[in-house]
Scaffold this motif. Structure first.
Motif, PDB file in Angstrom:
ATOM      1  N   GLY A  87       1.355   7.276   8.072  1.00 14.68           N
ATOM      2  CA  GLY A  87       0.527   8.442   7.485  1.00 14.68           C
ATOM      3  C   GLY A  87      -0.614   7.910   6.901  1.00 14.68           C
ATOM      4  O   GLY A  87      -0.821   6.856   6.588  1.00 14.68           O
ATOM      5  N   LEU A  88      -1.499   8.917   7.016  1.00 12.91           N
ATOM      6  CA  LEU A  88      -2.917   8.504   6.249  1.00 12.91           C
ATOM      7  C   LEU A  88      -3.433  10.013   5.988  1.00 12.91           C
ATOM      8  O   LEU A  88      -3.039  11.139   6.318  1.00 12.91           O
ATOM      9  CB  LEU A  88      -3.779   7.996   6.999  1.00 12.91           C
ATOM     10  CG  LEU A  88      -4.569   8.239   8.713  1.00 12.91           C
ATOM     11  CD1 LEU A  88      -5.141   9.338   8.453  1.00 12.91           C
ATOM     12  CD2 LEU A  88      -4.890   6.950   9.297  1.00 12.91           C
ATOM     13  N   VAL A  89      -4.554   9.809   5.123  1.00 17.25           N
ATOM     14  CA  VAL A  89      -5.381  11.190   4.847  1.00 17.25           C
ATOM     15  C   VAL A  89      -6.705  11.021   5.451  1.00 17.25           C
ATOM     16  O   VAL A  89      -7.267   9.688   5.661  1.00 17.25           O
ATOM     17  CB  VAL A  89      -5.460  11.488   3.305  1.00 17.25           C
ATOM     18  CG1 VAL A  89      -3.634  11.763   2.875  1.00 17.25           C
ATOM     19  CG2 VAL A  89      -5.706  10.063   2.380  1.00 17.25           C
ATOM     20  N   SER A  90      -7.362  12.006   5.623  1.00 18.33           N
ATOM     21  CA  SER A  90      -8.816  11.699   5.971  1.00 18.33           C
ATOM     22  C   SER A  90      -9.633  11.550   4.763  1.00 18.33           C
ATOM     23  O   SER A  90     -10.890  11.102   5.041  1.00 18.33           O
ATOM     24  CB  SER A  90      -9.283  13.049   6.695  1.00 18.33           C
ATOM     25  OG  SER A  90      -9.148  14.382   6.011  1.00 18.33           O
ATOM     26  N   SER A  91      -9.391  11.844   3.647  1.00 17.03           N
ATOM     27  CA  SER A  91     -10.129  11.416   2.471  1.00 17.03           C
ATOM     28  C   SER A  91      -9.440  11.308   1.084  1.00 17.03           C
ATOM     29  O   SER A  91      -8.155  12.231   1.149  1.00 17.03           O
ATOM     30  CB  SER A  91     -11.579  12.411   2.037  1.00 17.03           C
ATOM     31  OG  SER A  91     -11.042  13.574   1.993  1.00 17.03           O
ATOM     32  N   GLY A  92      -9.671  10.633   0.167  1.00 12.93           N
ATOM     33  CA  GLY A  92      -8.791  10.675  -0.870  1.00 12.93           C
ATOM     34  C   GLY A  92      -7.588   9.772  -0.554  1.00 12.93           C
ATOM     35  O   GLY A  92      -7.313   9.092  -0.114  1.00 12.93           O
ATOM     36  N   THR A  93      -6.558  10.331  -1.489  1.00 11.68           N
ATOM     37  CA  THR A  93      -5.385   9.719  -1.663  1.00 11.68           C
ATOM     38  C   THR A  93      -4.066  10.801  -1.677  1.00 11.68           C
ATOM     39  O   THR A  93      -4.398  11.792  -2.154  1.00 11.68           O
ATOM     40  CB  THR A  93      -4.983   8.683  -2.849  1.00 11.68           C
ATOM     41  OG1 THR A  93      -5.250   9.383  -3.854  1.00 11.68           O
ATOM     42  CG2 THR A  93      -5.972   7.331  -2.704  1.00 11.68           C
ATOM     43  N   GLY A  94      -2.794  10.235  -1.484  1.00 12.50           N
ATOM     44  CA  GLY A  94      -1.541  11.265  -1.873  1.00 12.50           C
ATOM     45  C   GLY A  94      -0.633  10.449  -1.616  1.00 12.50           C
ATOM     46  O   GLY A  94      -0.502   9.309  -1.556  1.00 12.50           O
ATOM     47  N   VAL A  95       0.669  11.071  -1.648  1.00 12.64           N
ATOM     48  CA  VAL A  95       1.755  10.481  -1.572  1.00 12.64           C
ATOM     49  C   VAL A  95       2.659  11.216  -0.564  1.00 12.64           C
ATOM     50  O   VAL A  95       2.554  12.640  -0.371  1.00 12.64           O
ATOM     51  CB  VAL A  95       2.714  10.618  -3.131  1.00 12.64           C
ATOM     52  CG1 VAL A  95       3.997  10.119  -3.070  1.00 12.64           C
ATOM     53  CG2 VAL A  95       1.605  10.074  -4.257  1.00 12.64           C
ATOM     54  N   LEU A  96       3.366  10.489   0.217  1.00 17.78           N
ATOM     55  CA  LEU A  96       4.260  11.187   1.170  1.00 17.78           C
ATOM     56  C   LEU A  96       5.787  10.745   1.127  1.00 17.78           C
ATOM     57  O   LEU A  96       6.107   9.845   0.667  1.00 17.78           O
ATOM     58  CB  LEU A  96       4.183  10.278   2.545  1.00 17.78           C
ATOM     59  CG  LEU A  96       4.931  10.834   4.159  1.00 17.78           C
ATOM     60  CD1 LEU A  96       4.542  12.163   4.384  1.00 17.78           C
ATOM     61  CD2 LEU A  96       4.555   9.777   4.904  1.00 17.78           C
TER      62      LEU A  96
END
Length: 106
Positions: A87-96
């Protein structure tokens, strides 16, 4: 052909235990889960909108892969040979969050 739920409604879904949960940090660079169990059902949700794909241990996610809306849960069955989730995000960060589930039919 009728859907599987037409004859056998899913009466309950429960997680197995916390040892079957993975937490993957997301960024603009593809991150990969540890190996998932083929044939198992997983609940997947993320803190932010992201993009996902399944594959082998060298799988890498792209922004053209399956979009997952943040804070909404999706269910996936893991296929043999595709036991890793990237997984990845288009900008920033997050948690899966990836949780192995058990579906039971009374």
């Amino acid at each position: 052909m009728s859907s599987p739920t037409a004859s056998y409604p899913i009466s309950g879904v429960t997680s197995l235990d916390s040892s079957d949960q993975q937490v993957v940090s997301l960024s603009v660079f593809s991150a990969v889960s540890t190996r998932l169990a083929a044939g198992s059902i997983y609940a997947v949700w993320a803190s932010v909108d992201c993009f996902l794909t399944f594959g082998n241990s060298s799988v890498a996610a792209l922004t053209t892969n399956y979009p997952l809306t943040g804070k909404l849960r999706e269910w996936f069955v893991v296929l043999p040979g595709e036991e890793y989730l990237a997984g990845l995000v288009s900008s920033g960060t997050g948690v899966l969050y990836i949780q192995r589930m058990f579906v039971y039919f009374p």
